[in-house]
Design an enzyme around this catalytic site. Structure first.
Site, PDB file in Angstrom:
ATOM      1  NE  ARG A  11      -4.197  -1.473   2.229  1.00  0.00           N
ATOM      2  CZ  ARG A  11      -5.148  -1.240   1.415  1.00  0.00           C
ATOM      3  NH1 ARG A  11      -5.264  -0.469   0.621  1.00  0.00           N
ATOM      4  NH2 ARG A  11      -6.330  -2.092   1.387  1.00  0.00           N
ATOM      5  NE  ARG A  12       3.182   2.434   5.871  1.00  0.00           N
ATOM      6  CZ  ARG A  12       3.553   1.720   7.020  1.00  0.00           C
ATOM      7  NH1 ARG A  12       4.666   1.279   7.157  1.00  0.00           N
ATOM      8  NH2 ARG A  12       2.995   1.888   8.185  1.00  0.00           N
ATOM      9  NE  ARG A  32      -8.794 -12.669  -3.721  1.00  0.00           N
ATOM     10  CZ  ARG A  32      -9.537 -12.887  -2.599  1.00  0.00           C
ATOM     11  NH1 ARG A  32     -10.014 -11.703  -2.121  1.00  0.00           N
ATOM     12  NH2 ARG A  32      -9.941 -13.742  -1.963  1.00  0.00           N
ATOM     13  CD  GLN A  34      -4.269 -10.062   4.259  1.00  0.00           C
ATOM     14  OE1 GLN A  34      -5.152  -9.503   3.518  1.00  0.00           O
ATOM     15  NE2 GLN A  34      -4.576 -10.312   5.360  1.00  0.00           N
ATOM     16  CE1 TYR A  40      -9.227 -23.281   1.002  1.00  0.00           C
ATOM     17  CE2 TYR A  40      -8.776 -21.248   0.124  1.00  0.00           C
ATOM     18  CZ  TYR A  40      -9.275 -22.354  -0.154  1.00  0.00           C
ATOM     19  OH  TYR A  40     -10.031 -22.765  -1.182  1.00  0.00           O
ATOM     20  CG  PHE A  75       1.995 -14.154   0.540  1.00  0.00           C
ATOM     21  CD1 PHE A  75       0.789 -13.451   0.749  1.00  0.00           C
ATOM     22  CD2 PHE A  75       3.115 -13.187   0.634  1.00  0.00           C
ATOM     23  CE1 PHE A  75       0.575 -12.099   0.955  1.00  0.00           C
ATOM     24  CE2 PHE A  75       3.032 -11.910   0.753  1.00  0.00           C
ATOM     25  CZ  PHE A  75       1.841 -11.067   0.930  1.00  0.00           C
ATOM     26  CD  GLN A  76       8.221 -16.538  -0.109  1.00  0.00           C
ATOM     27  OE1 GLN A  76       8.367 -17.617  -0.568  1.00  0.00           O
ATOM     28  NE2 GLN A  76       9.053 -16.009   0.996  1.00  0.00           N
ATOM     29  N   GLY A  77       4.690 -16.547  -4.403  1.00  0.00           N
ATOM     30  CA  GLY A  77       4.709 -16.699  -5.825  1.00  0.00           C
ATOM     31  C   GLY A  77       3.513 -15.865  -6.444  1.00  0.00           C
ATOM     32  CE1 TYR A  78      -2.586 -13.716  -7.764  1.00  0.00           C
ATOM     33  CE2 TYR A  78      -3.808 -14.765  -5.539  1.00  0.00           C
ATOM     34  CZ  TYR A  78      -3.780 -14.199  -6.887  1.00  0.00           C
ATOM     35  OH  TYR A  78      -5.269 -13.917  -7.473  1.00  0.00           O
ATOM     36  NE  ARG A  85      -4.015 -18.040  -8.177  1.00  0.00           N
ATOM     37  CZ  ARG A  85      -4.127 -18.388  -9.376  1.00  0.00           C
ATOM     38  NH1 ARG A  85      -3.095 -17.887 -10.424  1.00  0.00           N
ATOM     39  NH2 ARG A  85      -5.296 -18.509  -9.565  1.00  0.00           N
TER      40      ARG A  85
END
Length: 114
Positions: A11-12, A32, A34, A40, A75-78, A85
């Site tokens: 965001r920043r 998305r 996150q 899940y 998360f890292q892949g997405y 992902r």
């Protein structure tokens, strides 16, 4: 918490103020990813708890750690690309099914063979 902090950083970086969820594609993927992980988490915690109590704590803990690692990789892949992902998504889904099987096996053993 790590995923939420990554959304704050995105965001920043891209100057997207809450409650906005649209903006730079990298921010949208991070947001998305996150959200998907948060959706899940209750299922994961419930299965982990039941399988740990009724099946075996060690096996369940190992599955839980593998699930968390798969979700981190997801998360890292997405965040990099939507296609990144898929592999970790399938791995984490498989681990959830495994935890479900362990929980069911433990519950059946507990209630059918006292």
């Amino acid at each position: 918490a790590y995923f939420a902090v990554q959304v704050i950083h995105a965001r920043r970086k891209y100057k997207i103020s809450p409650p906005e969820t649209k903006g730079h594609p990298e921010f949208e993927r991070t947001f998305r990813a996150q959200a998907n992980c948060s959706e899940y988490f209750p299922i994961f915690i419930s299965l982990l708890w039941v399988a740990g109590i009724f099946f075996h704590q060690g096996v369940t803990a190992a599955c839980g750690l593998l699930y968390l690692y798969a979700r981190l990789r997801y998360f890292q892949g997405y965040a990099v690309a939507a296609q990144g992902r898929l592999g970790p998504l399938y791995a984490s889904a498989w681990l959830l099914w495994l935890l479900l099987g362990l929980a069911l096996a433990g519950l059946l053993a507990h209630f059918l063979w006292p």
